[in-house]
Design a protein around this motif. Structure first.
Motif, PDB file in Angstrom:
ATOM      1  N   LEU A 334       0.826  -1.219   0.000  1.00 47.95           N
ATOM      2  CA  LEU A 334       0.000   0.000   0.000  1.00 47.95           C
ATOM      3  C   LEU A 334       0.854   1.260   0.000  1.00 47.95           C
ATOM      4  O   LEU A 334       0.491   2.271  -0.599  1.00 47.95           O
ATOM      5  CB  LEU A 334      -0.930  -0.008   1.224  1.00 47.95           C
ATOM      6  CG  LEU A 334      -2.056  -1.037   1.195  1.00 47.95           C
ATOM      7  CD1 LEU A 334      -2.671  -1.197   2.582  1.00 47.95           C
ATOM      8  CD2 LEU A 334      -3.133  -0.630   0.183  1.00 47.95           C
ATOM      9  N   ASP A 335       2.002   1.205   0.686  1.00 45.51           N
ATOM     10  CA  ASP A 335       2.903   2.354   0.753  1.00 45.51           C
ATOM     11  C   ASP A 335       4.315   1.849   1.018  1.00 45.51           C
ATOM     12  O   ASP A 335       4.636   1.452   2.143  1.00 45.51           O
ATOM     13  CB  ASP A 335       2.477   3.320   1.859  1.00 45.51           C
ATOM     14  CG  ASP A 335       3.425   4.509   1.985  1.00 45.51           C
ATOM     15  OD1 ASP A 335       4.329   4.658   1.141  1.00 45.51           O
ATOM     16  OD2 ASP A 335       3.257   5.299   2.938  1.00 45.51           O
ATOM     17  N   PRO A 336       5.176   1.836  -0.001  1.00 49.09           N
ATOM     18  CA  PRO A 336       6.537   1.321   0.183  1.00 49.09           C
ATOM     19  C   PRO A 336       7.333   2.047   1.267  1.00 49.09           C
ATOM     20  O   PRO A 336       8.319   1.504   1.773  1.00 49.09           O
ATOM     21  CB  PRO A 336       7.182   1.528  -1.197  1.00 49.09           C
ATOM     22  CG  PRO A 336       6.031   1.562  -2.150  1.00 49.09           C
ATOM     23  CD  PRO A 336       4.915   2.222  -1.405  1.00 49.09           C
ATOM     24  N   LYS A 337       6.919   3.264   1.636  1.00 53.29           N
ATOM     25  CA  LYS A 337       7.620   4.009   2.682  1.00 53.29           C
ATOM     26  C   LYS A 337       6.911   3.928   4.031  1.00 53.29           C
ATOM     27  O   LYS A 337       7.278   4.655   4.954  1.00 53.29           O
ATOM     28  CB  LYS A 337       7.763   5.478   2.273  1.00 53.29           C
ATOM     29  CG  LYS A 337       8.697   5.698   1.086  1.00 53.29           C
ATOM     30  CD  LYS A 337       8.897   7.179   0.811  1.00 53.29           C
ATOM     31  CE  LYS A 337       9.888   7.401  -0.315  1.00 53.29           C
ATOM     32  NZ  LYS A 337      10.122   8.849  -0.566  1.00 53.29           N
ATOM     33  N   SER A 338       5.943   3.052   4.158  1.00 56.60           N
ATOM     34  CA  SER A 338       5.178   2.941   5.399  1.00 56.60           C
ATOM     35  C   SER A 338       6.094   2.781   6.605  1.00 56.60           C
ATOM     36  O   SER A 338       6.790   1.761   6.731  1.00 56.60           O
ATOM     37  CB  SER A 338       4.232   1.742   5.317  1.00 56.60           C
ATOM     38  OG  SER A 338       3.723   1.402   6.593  1.00 56.60           O
ATOM     39  N   PRO A 339       6.154   3.754   7.521  1.00 61.02           N
ATOM     40  CA  PRO A 339       7.091   3.662   8.648  1.00 61.02           C
ATOM     41  C   PRO A 339       6.867   2.437   9.526  1.00 61.02           C
ATOM     42  O   PRO A 339       7.825   1.744   9.880  1.00 61.02           O
ATOM     43  CB  PRO A 339       6.836   4.961   9.422  1.00 61.02           C
ATOM     44  CG  PRO A 339       6.284   5.902   8.419  1.00 61.02           C
ATOM     45  CD  PRO A 339       5.451   5.060   7.496  1.00 61.02           C
ATOM     46  N   SER A 340       5.613   2.171   9.896  1.00 59.50           N
ATOM     47  CA  SER A 340       5.396   1.045  10.808  1.00 59.50           C
ATOM     48  C   SER A 340       5.674  -0.287  10.122  1.00 59.50           C
ATOM     49  O   SER A 340       6.172  -1.228  10.762  1.00 59.50           O
ATOM     50  CB  SER A 340       3.972   1.074  11.351  1.00 59.50           C
ATOM     51  OG  SER A 340       3.029   0.956  10.308  1.00 59.50           O
ATOM     52  N   SER A 341       5.391  -0.376   8.819  1.00 62.09           N
ATOM     53  CA  SER A 341       5.669  -1.627   8.103  1.00 62.09           C
ATOM     54  C   SER A 341       7.171  -1.855   7.998  1.00 62.09           C
ATOM     55  O   SER A 341       7.669  -2.976   8.201  1.00 62.09           O
ATOM     56  CB  SER A 341       5.033  -1.590   6.711  1.00 62.09           C
ATOM     57  OG  SER A 341       3.638  -1.410   6.798  1.00 62.09           O
ATOM     58  N   GLN A 342       7.905  -0.803   7.674  1.00 66.16           N
ATOM     59  CA  GLN A 342       9.358  -0.933   7.617  1.00 66.16           C
ATOM     60  C   GLN A 342       9.935  -1.211   9.008  1.00 66.16           C
ATOM     61  O   GLN A 342      10.909  -1.963   9.144  1.00 66.16           O
ATOM     62  CB  GLN A 342       9.972   0.336   7.026  1.00 66.16           C
ATOM     63  CG  GLN A 342       9.640   0.534   5.548  1.00 66.16           C
ATOM     64  CD  GLN A 342      10.556   1.545   4.901  1.00 66.16           C
ATOM     65  OE1 GLN A 342      11.764   1.486   5.049  1.00 66.16           O
ATOM     66  NE2 GLN A 342       9.968   2.479   4.173  1.00 66.16           N
ATOM     67  N   TYR A 343       9.331  -0.593  10.015  1.00 69.14           N
ATOM     68  CA  TYR A 343       9.811  -0.843  11.369  1.00 69.14           C
ATOM     69  C   TYR A 343       9.586  -2.301  11.768  1.00 69.14           C
ATOM     70  O   TYR A 343      10.458  -2.947  12.371  1.00 69.14           O
ATOM     71  CB  TYR A 343       9.102   0.092  12.344  1.00 69.14           C
ATOM     72  CG  TYR A 343       9.669   0.020  13.732  1.00 69.14           C
ATOM     73  CD1 TYR A 343      10.992   0.366  13.986  1.00 69.14           C
ATOM     74  CD2 TYR A 343       8.888  -0.411  14.800  1.00 69.14           C
ATOM     75  CE1 TYR A 343      11.516   0.293  15.252  1.00 69.14           C
ATOM     76  CE2 TYR A 343       9.407  -0.485  16.081  1.00 69.14           C
ATOM     77  CZ  TYR A 343      10.725  -0.128  16.298  1.00 69.14           C
ATOM     78  OH  TYR A 343      11.259  -0.210  17.559  1.00 69.14           O
ATOM     79  N   ALA A 344       8.424  -2.835  11.393  1.00 66.43           N
ATOM     80  CA  ALA A 344       8.169  -4.248  11.669  1.00 66.43           C
ATOM     81  C   ALA A 344       9.186  -5.127  10.945  1.00 66.43           C
ATOM     82  O   ALA A 344       9.686  -6.112  11.508  1.00 66.43           O
ATOM     83  CB  ALA A 344       6.748  -4.613  11.241  1.00 66.43           C
ATOM     84  N   ARG A 345       9.515  -4.763   9.706  1.00 68.60           N
ATOM     85  CA  ARG A 345      10.528  -5.520   8.967  1.00 68.60           C
ATOM     86  C   ARG A 345      11.868  -5.466   9.702  1.00 68.60           C
ATOM     87  O   ARG A 345      12.587  -6.474   9.804  1.00 68.60           O
ATOM     88  CB  ARG A 345      10.638  -4.931   7.554  1.00 68.60           C
ATOM     89  CG  ARG A 345      11.741  -5.501   6.670  1.00 68.60           C
ATOM     90  CD  ARG A 345      11.584  -6.978   6.331  1.00 68.60           C
ATOM     91  NE  ARG A 345      10.293  -7.356   5.814  1.00 68.60           N
ATOM     92  CZ  ARG A 345       9.890  -7.178   4.549  1.00 68.60           C
ATOM     93  NH1 ARG A 345      10.691  -6.613   3.671  1.00 68.60           N
ATOM     94  NH2 ARG A 345       8.696  -7.588   4.164  1.00 68.60           N
ATOM     95  N   SER A 346      12.211  -4.304  10.247  1.00 74.96           N
ATOM     96  CA  SER A 346      13.479  -4.187  10.978  1.00 74.96           C
ATOM     97  C   SER A 346      13.458  -5.048  12.238  1.00 74.96           C
ATOM     98  O   SER A 346      14.484  -5.631  12.620  1.00 74.96           O
ATOM     99  CB  SER A 346      13.751  -2.725  11.342  1.00 74.96           C
ATOM    100  OG  SER A 346      12.950  -2.296  12.426  1.00 74.96           O
TER     101      SER A 346
END
Length: 404
Positions: A334-346
């Motif tokens: 939905l949003d490649p820059k999604s902060p929470s999604s990227q944070y979950a990936r980290s």
């Protein structure tokens, strides 16, 4: 000593009332006295005087239209709307000023769709006659949820001479909510400050200035604005939401939870507030409550990437990392820059032992994101490192997380 403006207005009203004492059925005097009372700020007397004039000339459409001004000035929007709609049927009110009054009454009754339809009936040739037309259009669009569309008429309105600009606090809020990197926030700050210089209680100005300080990660600078706001507007959900974010930035989690719970009580359809409550519950290690908050946000908008990213974070902390990956993928789709999604990936990366890669991803999230979520992650990480002796915020197992 020179008489003040208010003294002069009061003297004018007293003089006209004196004339009426000897000529009580003079329509012209009643109208002039009503105007003087309205200028003096005595709405009830203005209304009473004009009602007397209308009783003398019950079929006078101009008097009925003038009476709508009195009703609007006194905040009697439903009565004004009823009167103006009746005039539409009997007088064929297509004059721009007539339509503007009707739209203003409809706006005051929270009938935004009606107000927009009425404003659209005012032709471009008639709009210059109405100095506040663009402001009313911007306000109506904004409060009907068309926040971006409100920016164009607002900018047109703000090109007027500074002496004609009204409702500066609300103008600032519309600009703030259209933060697109083009100087809107700076202008919003200026307008909010100007609003407070003439009205210390302006709620929109307090919200703008408090929200700007939150965006700067200065919760203590935001505090006086937001506390005065909730004191004056105790049922305004957005005020409680801002106060919740302020306490969340301070990691005063119990207070943040209470504020967010009040916010969703008064404003249940705001996704960002449910998100704030979810992050608060995450930090309090109440993952069931966090999941419930995200599900409430998801029910409002399943296409909002942060809902999926935050749910992924919850699944990781709740010991179910295998459920996180699908949510991460949805969020990033939905949003490649999604902060929470990227944070979950980290977080998944660090749990798999690649702490360096996880921390680099966090840094990239904070750098690339213009969203409050990214700044909030950075602020919470920094505070957690200080309190946990330098460790990464969520590296410890959930049972060892900091208690608040």
């Amino acid at each position: 000593m020179m008489a003040t403006t208010e003294d002069a207005k009061g003297e004018k009203l007293r003089r006209l009332l004196g004339y009426l004492a000897v000529d009580s059925r003079n329509s012209r005097l009643l109208i002039d006295a009503s105007d003087a009372a309205l200028e003096f700020g005595d709405f009830e007397q203005a209304k009473s005087l004009l009602e007397r004039a209308r009783a003398l000339e019950p079929q006078n459409g101009a008097l009925r239209f003038r009476f709508s001004h009195i009703l609007l000035a006194g905040g009697e929007y439903e009565a004004a709307r009823t009167l103006l709609l009746d005039l539409t049927a009997t007088e064929g009110g297509a004059h721009p000023a007539f339509l503007y009054n009707l739209a203003y009454a409809q706006f005051g009754c929270d009938r935004m769709a009606e107000a927009l339809a009425t404003l659209k009936c005012i032709p471009p040739s008639g709009q210059p006659q109405l100095p506040q037309y663009a402001l009313l259009l911007a306000k109506t669009l904004y409060f009907s949820g068309q926040v971006v569309q409100a920016l164009e008429p607002l900018r047109a309105y703000l090109r007027r001479p500074p002496s004609e600009i009204q409702e500066r606090g609300l103008c600032g809020l519309i600009l703030f909510d259209n933060d697109n990197g083009s100087g809107n926030v700076e202008l919003a700050h200026t307008l909010a400050k100007e609003a407070l210089s003439t009205n210390l209680a302006d709620p929109f100005a307090h919200l703008v200035l408090g929200s700007i300080e939150l965006g700067r990660q200065q919760p203590e600078a935001a505090r006086p604005y937001l506390l005065s706001l909730v004191e004056a507007q105790p049922t305004w959900g957005r005020a409680w939401s801002a106060l919740g974010y302020m306490e969340l930035l301070n990691l005063h989690l119990t207070k943040a939870r209470v504020h967010f719970q009040k916010a969703v009580q008064y404003m249940p359809n705001h996704v960002g507030t449910w998100q704030g409550l979810a992050w608060t519950e995450i930090l309090l290690k109440d993952f069931a409550a966090a999941r419930a908050a995200v599900q409430s946000a998801m029910a409002l908008d399943r296409t909002f990437s942060e809902n999926h990213g935050t749910l992924a974070v919850i699944e990781i902390f709740d010991g179910r990392p295998e459920l996180a990956e699908p949510e991460i993928k949805r969020g990033l789709r939905l949003d490649p820059k999604s902060p929470s999604s990227q944070y979950a990936r980290s977080l998944l990366l660090t749990r798999m032992g690649d702490e360096e890669a996880g921390n680099k991803l966090i840094q990239r999230i904070v750098k690339d994101s213009g969203l409050q979520d990214g700044r909030l992650i950075a602020a919470m990480q920094a505070r957690a490192r200080q309190s946990n002796g330098g460790g990464t915020m969520f590296l410890p197992a959930p049972g060892n997380a900091r208690k608040h």
